[in-house]
Write a protein that holds these residues in place. Structure first.
Motif, mmCIF file in Angstrom:
data_model
loop_
_atom_site.group_PDB
_atom_site.id
_atom_site.type_symbol
_atom_site.label_atom_id
_atom_site.label_comp_id
_atom_site.label_asym_id
_atom_site.label_seq_id
_atom_site.Cartn_x
_atom_site.Cartn_y
_atom_site.Cartn_z
ATOM 1 N N LEU A 1 67.634 21.175 -37.247
ATOM 2 C CA LEU A 1 66.907 20.993 -38.085
ATOM 3 C C LEU A 1 66.893 19.554 -38.399
ATOM 4 C CD1 LEU A 1 66.337 24.267 -40.243
ATOM 5 C CD2 LEU A 1 64.849 23.228 -38.240
ATOM 6 N N ALA B 1 63.248 32.169 -39.296
ATOM 7 C CA ALA B 1 62.052 31.629 -39.670
ATOM 8 C C ALA B 1 61.123 32.524 -40.365
ATOM 9 C CB ALA B 1 61.546 30.974 -38.337
ATOM 10 N N ASP C 1 51.515 29.367 -39.807
ATOM 11 C CA ASP C 1 52.730 28.467 -39.590
ATOM 12 C C ASP C 1 53.805 28.911 -39.723
ATOM 13 O OD1 ASP C 1 50.632 25.987 -39.107
ATOM 14 O OD2 ASP C 1 50.373 25.932 -41.463
ATOM 15 N N TRP C 2 54.957 28.408 -38.642
ATOM 16 C CA TRP C 2 56.314 28.667 -38.771
ATOM 17 C C TRP C 2 57.093 27.743 -39.611
ATOM 18 C CZ3 TRP C 2 58.237 33.462 -37.405
ATOM 19 C CH2 TRP C 2 57.608 34.078 -36.789
ATOM 20 N N THR C 3 57.981 28.352 -40.756
ATOM 21 C CA THR C 3 58.780 27.470 -41.329
ATOM 22 C C THR C 3 60.406 27.883 -40.878
ATOM 23 O OG1 THR C 3 57.098 27.126 -43.218
ATOM 24 C CG2 THR C 3 59.666 26.424 -43.520
ATOM 25 N N TYR C 4 61.033 26.890 -40.675
ATOM 26 C CA TYR C 4 62.301 27.345 -40.181
ATOM 27 C C TYR C 4 63.585 27.183 -41.199
ATOM 28 C CZ TYR C 4 60.275 27.700 -35.700
ATOM 29 O OH TYR C 4 59.303 27.900 -34.552
ATOM 30 N N GLU C 5 63.965 28.206 -41.864
ATOM 31 C CA GLU C 5 65.153 28.104 -42.593
ATOM 32 C C GLU C 5 66.520 27.676 -42.120
ATOM 33 O OE1 GLU C 5 64.921 31.799 -44.815
ATOM 34 O OE2 GLU C 5 62.941 31.528 -45.572
ATOM 35 N N GLU D 1 58.122 37.144 -39.728
ATOM 36 C CA GLU D 1 59.492 36.772 -40.013
ATOM 37 C C GLU D 1 60.307 36.669 -38.622
ATOM 38 O OE1 GLU D 1 61.260 39.104 -42.967
ATOM 39 O OE2 GLU D 1 60.032 38.538 -44.589
ATOM 40 N N LYS E 1 56.914 32.909 -41.009
ATOM 41 C CA LYS E 1 55.477 32.598 -40.673
ATOM 42 C C LYS E 1 54.497 32.839 -41.790
ATOM 43 C CE LYS E 1 52.013 33.007 -37.219
ATOM 44 N NZ LYS E 1 51.636 33.991 -36.006
ATOM 45 N N THR E 2 53.918 31.923 -42.198
ATOM 46 C CA THR E 2 52.986 31.792 -43.544
ATOM 47 C C THR E 2 51.446 31.426 -42.958
ATOM 48 O OG1 THR E 2 54.722 31.947 -45.054
ATOM 49 C CG2 THR E 2 52.424 31.608 -45.861
#
Length: 142
Positions: free
Chosen positions: A135, A109, A115-119, A89, A111-112
């Motif tokens: 974004l 963001a 891969d990073w996902t940006y909130e 995180e 990370k799962t």
């Protein structure tokens, strides 16, 4: 004959103990704290969310028009980043500036599986508090 009383080691060296000894401890403490700050800062600046945020802000035309070029880091970041293998995180703010204005990049963001996902990823202009979402892609050219 007159007997001489020999002073203790501390009596003969008290100035060195208080001056040099304490000074050495202070220097060691300052170096220790500095290395911690440097290490944490290095962890932030080498992270993918940091690099991505700087890249997106530096390429955004609206950010460039408000801050001017070049856009550079301006001060100490705050927040946290937690990495645990392929998961993690990030929630931090990067102070930035250009010739015209100052701002900060807000990064949230997750990370799962690597891969990073940006909130949330936006630039907040210091003077006006305007938020520029990094974004959303610019749809004017479509």
């Amino acid at each position: 004959m007159e007997e001489q009383i020999k002073k203790s080691w501390f009596s003969r060296n008290w100035g060195w103990v208080l001056g040099g000894g304490c000074l050495t401890l202070i220097i060691v403490f300052v170096v220790f704290i500095g290395s911690i700050v440097f290490g944490v800062s290095k962890m932030f600046t080498s992270s993918t969310p940091y690099k991505y945020a700087i890249e997106q802000a530096s390429a955004n035309e609206k950010v460039i028009s408000i801050l001017g070029e070049p856009i550079e880091k301006d001060g100490i970041m705050n927040g946290n980043i937690t990495l645990n293998g392929d998961d993690g995180e990030a929630d931090f703010k990067i102070p930035i500036k250009g010739p015209k204005a100052e701002a900060r990049i807000v990064v949230v963001a997750i990370k799962t599986n690597g891969d990073w996902t940006y909130e949330r990823l936006f630039v907040q202009i210091k003077e006006t508090q305007e938020e520029i979402n990094l974004l959303e892609k610019d749809l004017e050219g479509i």
